[in-house]
Enzyme design. Structure first.
Site, PDB file in Angstrom:
ATOM      1  N   ASN A  98     -25.851 -14.941  21.044  1.00  0.00           N
ATOM      2  CA  ASN A  98     -26.619 -15.979  20.938  1.00  0.00           C
ATOM      3  C   ASN A  98     -25.726 -17.428  20.861  1.00  0.00           C
ATOM      4  O   ASN A  98     -26.444 -18.376  20.349  1.00  0.00           O
ATOM      5  CB  ASN A  98     -27.659 -16.026  19.682  1.00  0.00           C
ATOM      6  CG  ASN A  98     -27.242 -15.813  18.487  1.00  0.00           C
ATOM      7  OD1 ASN A  98     -25.990 -15.437  18.345  1.00  0.00           O
ATOM      8  ND2 ASN A  98     -28.037 -16.179  17.462  1.00  0.00           N
ATOM      9  N   ASP A 172     -38.432 -13.891  16.774  1.00  0.00           N
ATOM     10  CA  ASP A 172     -37.192 -13.476  16.884  1.00  0.00           C
ATOM     11  C   ASP A 172     -37.277 -11.894  16.982  1.00  0.00           C
ATOM     12  O   ASP A 172     -36.436 -11.364  18.088  1.00  0.00           O
ATOM     13  CB  ASP A 172     -36.365 -13.621  15.755  1.00  0.00           C
ATOM     14  CG  ASP A 172     -35.811 -15.157  15.447  1.00  0.00           C
ATOM     15  OD1 ASP A 172     -35.545 -15.616  16.759  1.00  0.00           O
ATOM     16  OD2 ASP A 172     -35.715 -15.493  14.365  1.00  0.00           O
TER      17      ASP A 172
END
Length: 406
Positions: A98, A172
């Site tokens: 990420n 998330d």
């Protein structure tokens, strides 16, 4: 054999969404090697934010995204540290990250560079706002990208009230399963083509997809946010009971169930009411609030367990609005292994499992360990000798086990 046994994943991630995708792959049998910088994943100390302890011995705030992994510490700005990373990638099936794209380009770990050198690697990235547009390089977090820009806060608020206060990482964890599914599809395609692929999931996009009903219907005048007094279908709403609990009622076939619901809540006098019993007519008249207020008053005469039992016995879908402590005691949750218990220094502690079940798989849950716990082991697997490992450590290219706060 576990579904992903034999698959090697290199995990260069931080915080929640992307590392949780790797955690899920690890539960399905993949060998996940998490690469951290000397500073470590900031997620290791997020227990302070979550209101939990965070030590090398007990750190469920980190475990929930990083179970079933091995941990190696590399200095990717050091040529020898990058050399180790490249050896990992040469043996990897999946690279997941990420890290923002502009930083990956500087490191030479962006998709185009990795694909050129390791064409079989499935390259996966979790993004905040996507690959294009003015926000593509902006830092992305669950609260800003998913909950706010993705539309969740503004859509799910009770009109005129304050937005929901979600648990940390609410979006998330949803994104993590999307990323894991894309990786698995790419691995399957590679088995046919021999080539890897690029997989991206952005927090903003995922949130808007989760709001599909609102996104589709808003263009037809179905305005959001809504007041609970303005819902189109009053039998699809949340009501508070006499003992102060919340009951979610979900009877979306309003015209069919209206008379039954009114009877069950003690308002037989309203059966076949000309203004109330047909959903389209109710909305044309704008009398939704009247029905909701009637149901508020009637359901408010029952304790939660009593009205819940009455509705369930009469096949009207409903549920208590559980809080975490309620779920700890939920027989249905334990029967389906929604939670598992981990052995911690403070005793057995609950943690959710990922919801995808395989008939062939008995899940194992290995708690995380200190940063760099597996650096030596992984380097030996890559062909490094003890003396060379010591040399790389002395130069700061790699690091071994390091406790939090050290």
């Amino acid at each position: 054999m576990k579904p992903l046994e034999g698959v090697k994943v290199v995990d260069l991630t931080t915080f929640l969404a992307a590392p949780t995708a790797a955690r899920v792959l690890g539960e399905w049998g993949a060998d996940v090697i998490k690469v951290e910088s000397a500073a470590g994943d900031p997620g290791r100390t997020q227990g302070a934010v979550f209101g939990m302890p965070y030590t090398d011995e007990e750190n469920l705030g980190f475990d929930m995204s990083n179970m079933n992994k091995r941990f190696i510490t590399l200095n990717l700005k050091n040529p020898k540290g990058m050399e180790v990373m490249e050896k990992l990638l040469s043996e990897a099936d999946v690279f997941i990250t990420n890290i923002r794209t502009k930083s990956l380009v500087k490191l030479g770990l962006d998709y185009d560079t990795v694909k050129e050198r390791f064409p079989r690697v499935v390259w996966a990235q979790c993004l905040g706002y996507g690959e294009k547009g003015p926000e593509k390089d902006t830092a992305g977090f669950d609260v800003t990208c998913y909950m706010a820009r993705g539309g969740v806060f503004g859509t799910t608020v009770n009109k005129g009230g304050d937005p929901m206060i979600p648990t940390n990482g609410y979006g998330d964890f949803q994104v993590s399963l999307g990323l894991a599914s894309g990786i698995c599809a790419a691995l399957y395609n590679r088995s046919r083509t021999g080539r890897g692929d690029k997989i991206t999931v952005s927090l903003q996009h995922a949130a808007t997809f989760m709001l599909s009903t609102a996104m589709v219907s808003a263009q037809y005048g179905n305005a959001y946010p809504k007041s609970r007094f303005e819902v189109i279908c009053p039998t699809n709403n949340v009501y508070r009971t006499r003992d102060g609990k919340l009951l979610a009622l979900c009877a979306p076939q309003y015209d069919r169930d209206y008379n039954k619901v009114m009877t069950l809540i003690g308002r037989e006098d309203l059966k076949d009411h000309a203004d109330y019993c047909n959903c389209d007519h109710l909305n044309e008249l704008g009398k939704n609030r009247e029905v909701v207020e009637i149901m508020d008053q009637a359901i408010g005469q029952f304790d939660l367990q009593d009205i819940r039992r009455i509705f369930k016995e009469n096949d009207i879908p409903c549920e208590a609005c559980y809080e975490p402590l309620d779920i700890y005691e939920d027989e249905q949750a334990w029967a389906n292994e929604v939670l598992t218990k981990l052995d911690c220094p403070s005793g057995k502690r609950n943690i959710p499992t990922n919801p995808v079940k395989f008939q062939s798989l008995t899940p194992e849950y290995r708690v995380t360990r200190a940063q760099g716990s597996d650096t030596r082991e992984v380097m030996k697997e890559l062909g490094y000798t003890d003396s060379l490992i010591e040399e790389y450590m002395a130069e700061g290219a790699v690091e071994g086990k390091k406790s939090l706060g050290a």
